[in-house]
Design an enzyme around this catalytic site. Structure first.
Site, PDB file in Angstrom:
ATOM      1  N   GLU A  83       0.730  -1.223   0.180  1.00  0.00           N
ATOM      2  CA  GLU A  83       0.099   0.061   0.029  1.00  0.00           C
ATOM      3  C   GLU A  83       0.820   1.200  -0.184  1.00  0.00           C
ATOM      4  O   GLU A  83       0.348   2.258   0.328  1.00  0.00           O
ATOM      5  CB  GLU A  83      -1.103   0.092   1.287  1.00  0.00           C
ATOM      6  CG  GLU A  83      -0.470  -0.418   2.358  1.00  0.00           C
ATOM      7  CD  GLU A  83      -1.535  -0.481   3.440  1.00  0.00           C
ATOM      8  OE1 GLU A  83      -2.252   0.865   3.669  1.00  0.00           O
ATOM      9  OE2 GLU A  83      -1.802  -1.278   4.230  1.00  0.00           O
ATOM     10  N   CYS A 120      -3.814  -3.536   4.261  1.00  0.00           N
ATOM     11  CA  CYS A 120      -2.598  -4.765   4.880  1.00  0.00           C
ATOM     12  C   CYS A 120      -3.319  -6.107   4.495  1.00  0.00           C
ATOM     13  O   CYS A 120      -2.529  -6.867   4.350  1.00  0.00           O
ATOM     14  CB  CYS A 120      -2.752  -4.632   6.437  1.00  0.00           C
ATOM     15  SG  CYS A 120      -2.296  -3.110   7.003  1.00  0.00           S
ATOM     16  N   HIS A 244      -3.121  -9.899  12.144  1.00  0.00           N
ATOM     17  CA  HIS A 244      -2.461  -8.617  11.529  1.00  0.00           C
ATOM     18  C   HIS A 244      -2.087  -7.892  12.747  1.00  0.00           C
ATOM     19  O   HIS A 244      -3.057  -7.573  13.963  1.00  0.00           O
ATOM     20  CB  HIS A 244      -3.529  -8.081  10.750  1.00  0.00           C
ATOM     21  CG  HIS A 244      -2.961  -6.705  10.513  1.00  0.00           C
ATOM     22  ND1 HIS A 244      -1.926  -5.979   9.794  1.00  0.00           N
ATOM     23  CD2 HIS A 244      -3.710  -5.660  10.613  1.00  0.00           C
ATOM     24  CE1 HIS A 244      -1.737  -5.013   9.643  1.00  0.00           C
ATOM     25  NE2 HIS A 244      -2.882  -4.521  10.220  1.00  0.00           N
TER      26      HIS A 244
HETATM   27  P1  HMG Z   1      -2.780   7.060  20.951  1.00  0.00           P
HETATM   28  O1  HMG Z   1      -3.473   8.205  20.926  1.00  0.00           O
HETATM   29  O2  HMG Z   1      -1.356   7.206  20.488  1.00  0.00           O
HETATM   30  O3  HMG Z   1      -2.836   6.045  21.932  1.00  0.00           O
HETATM   31  O4  HMG Z   1      -3.246   6.053  19.692  1.00  0.00           O
HETATM   32  P2  HMG Z   1      -3.795   5.925  23.260  1.00  0.00           P
HETATM   33  O5  HMG Z   1      -3.742   6.984  24.301  1.00  0.00           O
HETATM   34  O6  HMG Z   1      -4.929   5.380  22.850  1.00  0.00           O
HETATM   35  O7  HMG Z   1      -2.971   4.680  24.132  1.00  0.00           O
HETATM   36  C1  HMG Z   1      -2.568   3.321  23.383  1.00  0.00           C
HETATM   37  C2  HMG Z   1      -2.609   2.519  24.450  1.00  0.00           C
HETATM   38  O8  HMG Z   1      -1.704   2.784  25.497  1.00  0.00           O
HETATM   39  C3  HMG Z   1      -3.893   2.319  25.384  1.00  0.00           C
HETATM   40  O9  HMG Z   1      -4.406   1.095  25.659  1.00  0.00           O
HETATM   41  C4  HMG Z   1      -3.569   3.215  26.653  1.00  0.00           C
HETATM   42  O10 HMG Z   1      -4.413   2.945  27.780  1.00  0.00           O
HETATM   43  C5  HMG Z   1      -2.161   2.931  26.548  1.00  0.00           C
HETATM   44  P3  HMG Z   1      -5.598   0.604  25.788  1.00  0.00           P
HETATM   45  O11 HMG Z   1      -6.393   1.052  26.773  1.00  0.00           O
HETATM   46  O12 HMG Z   1      -6.244   0.688  24.196  1.00  0.00           O
HETATM   47  O13 HMG Z   1      -5.566  -0.980  26.084  1.00  0.00           O
HETATM   48  N1  HMG Z   1      -1.386   3.619  27.447  1.00  0.00           N
HETATM   49  C6  HMG Z   1      -0.490   3.464  28.501  1.00  0.00           C
HETATM   50  N2  HMG Z   1      -0.318   2.109  29.179  1.00  0.00           N
HETATM   51  C7  HMG Z   1       0.810   2.116  30.158  1.00  0.00           C
HETATM   52  N3  HMG Z   1       1.362   3.205  30.543  1.00  0.00           N
HETATM   53  C8  HMG Z   1       1.154   4.472  29.939  1.00  0.00           C
HETATM   54  C9  HMG Z   1       0.234   4.332  28.975  1.00  0.00           C
HETATM   55  N4  HMG Z   1      -0.293   5.603  28.225  1.00  0.00           N
HETATM   56  C10 HMG Z   1      -1.341   5.146  27.386  1.00  0.00           C
HETATM   57  N5  HMG Z   1       1.658   5.620  30.709  1.00  0.00           N
HETATM   58  C11 HMG Z   1      -3.669   4.573  17.972  1.00  0.00           C
HETATM   59  C12 HMG Z   1      -3.538   4.848  19.741  1.00  0.00           C
HETATM   60  C13 HMG Z   1      -3.962   2.984  17.819  1.00  0.00           C
HETATM   61  C14 HMG Z   1      -5.155   5.157  17.990  1.00  0.00           C
HETATM   62  C15 HMG Z   1      -2.764   5.158  17.253  1.00  0.00           C
HETATM   63  O14 HMG Z   1      -1.582   4.543  17.410  1.00  0.00           O
HETATM   64  C16 HMG Z   1      -2.895   5.095  15.845  1.00  0.00           C
HETATM   65  O15 HMG Z   1      -3.817   5.953  15.124  1.00  0.00           O
HETATM   66  N6  HMG Z   1      -2.412   4.219  14.936  1.00  0.00           N
HETATM   67  C17 HMG Z   1      -2.600   3.927  13.529  1.00  0.00           C
HETATM   68  C18 HMG Z   1      -3.964   3.327  13.150  1.00  0.00           C
HETATM   69  C19 HMG Z   1      -3.775   1.928  13.797  1.00  0.00           C
HETATM   70  O16 HMG Z   1      -2.945   1.107  13.710  1.00  0.00           O
HETATM   71  N7  HMG Z   1      -5.068   1.141  13.969  1.00  0.00           N
HETATM   72  C20 HMG Z   1      -5.145  -0.264  14.436  1.00  0.00           C
HETATM   73  C21 HMG Z   1      -6.265  -0.918  13.561  1.00  0.00           C
HETATM   74  S1  HMG Z   1      -6.432  -0.628  11.905  1.00  0.00           S
HETATM   75  C22 HMG Z   1      -5.282  -1.778  11.161  1.00  0.00           C
HETATM   76  O17 HMG Z   1      -4.919  -2.490  11.881  1.00  0.00           O
HETATM   77  C23 HMG Z   1      -4.979  -1.354   9.669  1.00  0.00           C
HETATM   78  C24 HMG Z   1      -3.723  -0.798   9.391  1.00  0.00           C
HETATM   79  O18 HMG Z   1      -2.416  -1.505   9.644  1.00  0.00           O
HETATM   80  C25 HMG Z   1      -3.580  -0.155   8.082  1.00  0.00           C
HETATM   81  C26 HMG Z   1      -3.976  -1.012   7.030  1.00  0.00           C
HETATM   82  O19 HMG Z   1      -4.954  -2.038   7.057  1.00  0.00           O
HETATM   83  O20 HMG Z   1      -3.563  -0.709   5.937  1.00  0.00           O
HETATM   84  C27 HMG Z   1      -3.151   0.552  10.322  1.00  0.00           C
END
Ligand code: HMG
Length: 445
Positions: A83, A120, A244
């Protein structure tokens, strides 16, 4: 009909490393645990200035062909999943074939070539294409080369920045495979979604929080469809379950959902009931919100049980080891998770022959697919040659300023000096642009 599946695999990691728990967290002023524990990532692999999707894909394929003693005549098909493509017409597979022809006497003129796109999940779809081609008898004794290659870069400052990665995986799909046998049974969950997309732009537009939910919804649908075909899916049917892995924290969520779903109605649910009761059933609730609250509470308790922790440690955790060190490789990610599990089993001296894997692929936009694979007798010989651990150990560790400069090098909107951090050796490198805007490559000794 002979069995069809993955005969051999090779991985090529981007040569640079961005440490997330130190360099990145320090710069962002974040708690390192957000990365180590929350997202589950320690580092990202990134491409050096002379690397891109073609060089990484060609280098993985070259290494695979050398190791397996394959020549172009043995290959009837080259499918590339990506991609990160830079051309809406000419497929990356032609560039990769061109690279390989520089170092082999023969050519790939009689090989069918293409490029697969569906975020992906395109890597798994390319495996399917190869499987179907062989099963239809069109291969005439030749194998298919499937390459999943991506530079998964986000806009700087995007929440996805910490999940970046770059690398390629090359897989040889053939009859009587040594590594895993594929099967015809598949479950799909597919819907028109706008969670992550790149409408004619280099870096993705992402609704990150929503993308997490879409991943879970589609994966559940895919699992249910697979279950309908195979009578039932029990959580202990599979030695490993590679998903994935955009980041390991995502897999933590989908694994809990899958476990809850597949223990329902089994002797495992009965055993768990002594500690946490039976799973809430929707029919027992007057409204959906009350049911969802009860399910969330049940899952919070389920996550803490010994039965779930042991299952996760045995069957999921080993799939995540490579991802923690390299980040999201988009189309390659689920295939890296499979390799991670097999390398873990190999180093533990386990005999997996005859065991099954349940593979959960996903692509935004969105589609999930689940299928089962069987590990073949020759799996140990096929996996022991994969050198990804050495590659990870030998990456150049970037400072934050260096990371920003290499991100700029790979940004199509910026015209900056292509300063490299490592010296290429015995590999394909990017060598500038030709008169029609085509990318040019050469092999350096
Ligand atoms: P974010 O705002 O950086 O992080 O976004 P957050 O605030 O949601 O925190 C992430 C996790 O860390 C959470 O865990 C927090 O609690 C934890 P959860 O509650 O979800 O289990 N956390 C902590 N833990 C311990 N100590 C701390 C601490 N602080 C926070 N101090 C987000 C996260 C996934 C939204 C961001 O990384 C993002 O936008 N990523 C890109 C999109 C993505 O990967 N999505 C996944 C599903 S879609 C997919 O897999 C397809 C893809 O591969 C593309 C394709 O198919 O082509 C992306």
């Amino acid at each position: 009909m002979s069995s069809i599946g993955i005969d051999a695999v090779e991985i090529w990691s981007g040569k640079l490393e961005l440490e997330l728990t130190t360099t990145f967290a320090d710069e962002k002023g974040d708690d390192p645990e957000k990365y180590a524990d929350g997202l589950g990532l320690h580092a990202s692999s990134l491409p050096d200035a002379y690397e891109d999707i073609v060089t990484m894909g060609a280098n993985a394929a070259h290494r695979l062909m050398e190791r397996e003693g394959i020549t172009p005549d043995d290959v009837g098909r080259i499918d590339v999943a990506t991609e990160s493509s830079f051309d809406n017409s000419k497929p990356v597979s032609t560039y990769i074939a061109g690279c390989l022809e520089e170092v082999y006497d023969g050519d790939f003129h009689h090989a069918n070539k293409g490029e697969r796109k569906f975020a992906c999940i395109a890597g798994t779809q390319s495996l399917d294409d190869a499987y179907n081609w062989i099963r239809a008898g069109r291969n005439r004794g030749r194998a298919a080369l499937v390459v999943a290659t991506d530079t998964a870069l986000y806009e700087r400052g995007d929440p996805g920045e910490a999940t970046q990665g770059a690398g390629a995986i090359a897989m040889l799909v053939d009859e009587d495979p040594s590594l895993v046998e594929l099967s015809a049974a598949q479950g799909y969950g597919s819907a028109d979604e706008t969670d992550f997309l790149k409408p004619n732009q280099q870096f993705p537009s992402v609704d990150g929080k929503r993308s997490v939910q879409v991943y879970l919804d589609r994966m559940l649908e895919a699992g249910q469809q697979l279950e309908a075909q195979t009578a039932s899916v029990h959580p202990t049917d599979f030695a490993y379950i590679p998903f994935h892995t955009p980041f390991p924290g995502m897999v933590r969520k989908v694994a809990l959902l899958g476990f809850r779903h597949t223990v329902r109605g089994t002797e495992m649910e009965d055993a768990l009931a002594d500690d946490i009761g039976f799973q809430p059933r929707e029919a027992e609730f007057d409204d959906r919100d009350a049911y969802e609250t009860a399910i969330r509470e049940y899952m919070d308790e389920l996550r803490e049980t010994d039965a779930y922790e042991a299952w996760y440690a045995d069957r999921i955790e080993p799939t995540l080891a490579l991802s923690r060190e390299v980040g999201n490789w988009y189309t390659g990610s689920v295939h890296v998770a499979r390799v991670s599990a097999l390398l873990d089993a190999h180093s533990a001296g386990e005999d997996l022959a005859g065991d099954r894997l349940l593979v959960g692929s996903y692509g935004s936009g969105a589609q999930a697919e689940m299928h089962a694979e069987t590990v073949m007798d020759g799996w140990q010989d096929a996996i022991r040659e994969v050198t990804i651990d050495d590659q990870i150990a030998n990456r150049y560790e970037l400072s934050f300023d260096e990371y920003e400069s290499i991100h700029d090098v790979h940004n199509y909107e910026k015209d900056v000096p292509r300063t490299r951090f490592t010296t290429p050796s015995a590999e394909f490198v990017f060598d500038g642009w030709g008169p029609m805007g085509e990318r040019q490559y050469r092999f350096v000794e």
